[in-house]
Design an enzyme around this catalytic site. Structure first.
Site, PDB file in Angstrom:
ATOM      1  N   ASP A 138       0.827  -1.202   0.000  1.00  0.00           N
ATOM      2  CA  ASP A 138       0.000   0.000   0.000  1.00  0.00           C
ATOM      3  C   ASP A 138       0.869   1.262   0.000  1.00  0.00           C
ATOM      4  O   ASP A 138       1.990   1.257   0.503  1.00  0.00           O
ATOM      5  CB  ASP A 138      -0.902  -0.020   1.241  1.00  0.00           C
ATOM      6  CG  ASP A 138      -2.067   0.950   1.117  1.00  0.00           C
ATOM      7  OD1 ASP A 138      -2.374   1.370  -0.013  1.00  0.00           O
ATOM      8  OD2 ASP A 138      -2.662   1.280   2.151  1.00  0.00           O
ATOM      9  N   ASN A 182     -10.151  -2.830  -5.373  1.00  0.00           N
ATOM     10  CA  ASN A 182      -9.443  -1.790  -6.134  1.00  0.00           C
ATOM     11  C   ASN A 182     -10.158  -1.488  -7.450  1.00  0.00           C
ATOM     12  O   ASN A 182     -10.004  -0.419  -8.032  1.00  0.00           O
ATOM     13  CB  ASN A 182      -7.998  -2.203  -6.461  1.00  0.00           C
ATOM     14  CG  ASN A 182      -7.083  -2.246  -5.250  1.00  0.00           C
ATOM     15  OD1 ASN A 182      -6.148  -3.038  -5.191  1.00  0.00           O
ATOM     16  ND2 ASN A 182      -7.349  -1.388  -4.264  1.00  0.00           N
ATOM     17  N   GLU A 242       1.512 -14.072  11.808  1.00  0.00           N
ATOM     18  CA  GLU A 242       2.026 -12.941  12.580  1.00  0.00           C
ATOM     19  C   GLU A 242       1.906 -11.709  11.693  1.00  0.00           C
ATOM     20  O   GLU A 242       2.293 -11.737  10.525  1.00  0.00           O
ATOM     21  CB  GLU A 242       3.494 -13.180  12.965  1.00  0.00           C
ATOM     22  CG  GLU A 242       3.741 -14.494  13.706  1.00  0.00           C
ATOM     23  CD  GLU A 242       2.988 -14.596  15.028  1.00  0.00           C
ATOM     24  OE1 GLU A 242       2.682 -13.540  15.622  1.00  0.00           O
ATOM     25  OE2 GLU A 242       2.705 -15.730  15.471  1.00  0.00           O
TER      26      GLU A 242
HETATM   27  C1  IPE Z   1      -1.359   0.464  -3.402  1.00  0.00           C
HETATM   28  O1  IPE Z   1      -1.224   1.820  -3.501  1.00  0.00           O
HETATM   29  C2  IPE Z   1      -1.307  -0.211  -4.750  1.00  0.00           C
HETATM   30  C3  IPE Z   1      -2.589  -0.695  -5.234  1.00  0.00           C
HETATM   31  C4  IPE Z   1      -3.737  -0.652  -4.617  1.00  0.00           C
HETATM   32  C5  IPE Z   1      -2.582  -1.293  -6.583  1.00  0.00           C
HETATM   33  P1  IPE Z   1      -2.457   2.815  -3.340  1.00  0.00           P
HETATM   34  O2  IPE Z   1      -2.944   3.180  -4.704  1.00  0.00           O
HETATM   35  O3  IPE Z   1      -3.475   2.201  -2.425  1.00  0.00           O
HETATM   36  O4  IPE Z   1      -1.771   4.064  -2.652  1.00  0.00           O
HETATM   37  P2  IPE Z   1      -2.416   5.029  -1.563  1.00  0.00           P
HETATM   38  O5  IPE Z   1      -2.847   4.163  -0.406  1.00  0.00           O
HETATM   39  O6  IPE Z   1      -3.576   5.704  -2.227  1.00  0.00           O
HETATM   40  O7  IPE Z   1      -1.308   5.938  -1.220  1.00  0.00           O
HETATM   41 MG    MG Z   2      -4.055   2.482  -0.465  1.00  0.00          MG
END
Ligand code: IPE
Ligand code: MG
Length: 226
Positions: free
Chosen positions: A2, A50, A189
């Site tokens: 993330d 996503n 963990e």
């Molecule tokens: C994680 O980065 C990568 C994917 C979800 C593909 P993010 O896109 O979630 O980045 P932030 O959390 O908005 O900074």
């Molecule tokens: Mg993210």
């Protein structure tokens, strides 16, 4: 993995720039894993949730994943003898990505080395629902009306024959698993870092390995006899 978006935005760059940096971090992570005795590693690259982001961002993430898999991951599969598993809702992924996944699966077919697991279009709720549907079909076919056992359920998951994760490391500052392997992480963990994924460093993994080694695990038993 993330924090790609925030990493880019902090530099005044578009989020896609962060996803590219995230893909590069993934390659560094594969190299780092190679230098440890970790046998199985899963990269949670793109979740079913996503998919709810705007079309542009989803397109750019999946495009970057496709590009990096074909340009950088595919060439090292035979060279490094990696076993590979892709987990997730493959039917949700675009054709060019499915083609690369197919190529990589074929290349890895007889490999015997470390296993790289890529969770792409993955959601733990979808995985469990799929497992249930597979089991119902089988039971119907065999006219089996016995209750489903935990073992049957786990065998029907995409992770069949992959050990449950000993440890999970999440980047980006949040302390949650976000639909990642809900059944398989029951005794994992959990490690969390505020670092953003594009800042991945080999030391991050070494630190987890060191911390992990200090933990006495009992899997629900009592501490004395484990
Ligand atoms: C994680 O980065 C990568 C994917 C979800 C593909 P993010 O896109 O979630 O980045 P932030 O959390 O908005 O900074
Ligand atoms: Mg993210």
């Amino acid at each position: 993995m993330d924090g790609n978006g925030r990493w880019a935005q902090r530099q005044g760059m578009p989020r896609s720039y962060g996803h590219e940096a995230g893909a590069k971090a993934l390659l560094r992570a594969i190299d780092a894993i190679d230098e440890t005795d970790i046998e199985y590693v899963t990269f949670y690259a793109f979740s079913t949730d996503n998919n709810n982001r705007n079309n542009d961002e989803v397109g750019s993430i999946l495009g970057i994943i496709t590009y990096f898999l074909s340009e950088y991951v595919k060439p090292i599969i035979s060279e490094r003898n990696y076993r590979v598993r892709f987990i997730g809702e493959m039917r949700m992924l675009p054709e060019p990505l499915l083609d690369v996944i197919n190529d990589i699966n074929n290349l890895a077919l007889n490999n015997k080395g470390k296993m790289l697991v890529f969770a792409i279009g993955y959601g733990g709720d979808y995985e469990v629902a799929n497992a249930v549907n597979v089991i119902i079909k089988q039971k119907n076919m065999l006219l089996d009306d016995k209750p489903v056992t935990p073992e049957e359920l786990k065998k029907a998951l995409y992770t069949v024959n992959i050990p449950d994760p000993d440890a999970v490391l999440r980047y980006g500052g949040y302390k949650r698993l976000s639909n990642f392997m809900p059944l398989q992480t029951a005794y994992s963990e959990l490690f969390f870092t505020d670092k953003l994924w594009p800042d991945f460093d080999k030391e991050d993994i070494l630190k987890v390995i060191e911390e992990f080694a200090k933990i006495k695990r009992n899997f629900g038993g009592n501490n004395d006899n484990v």
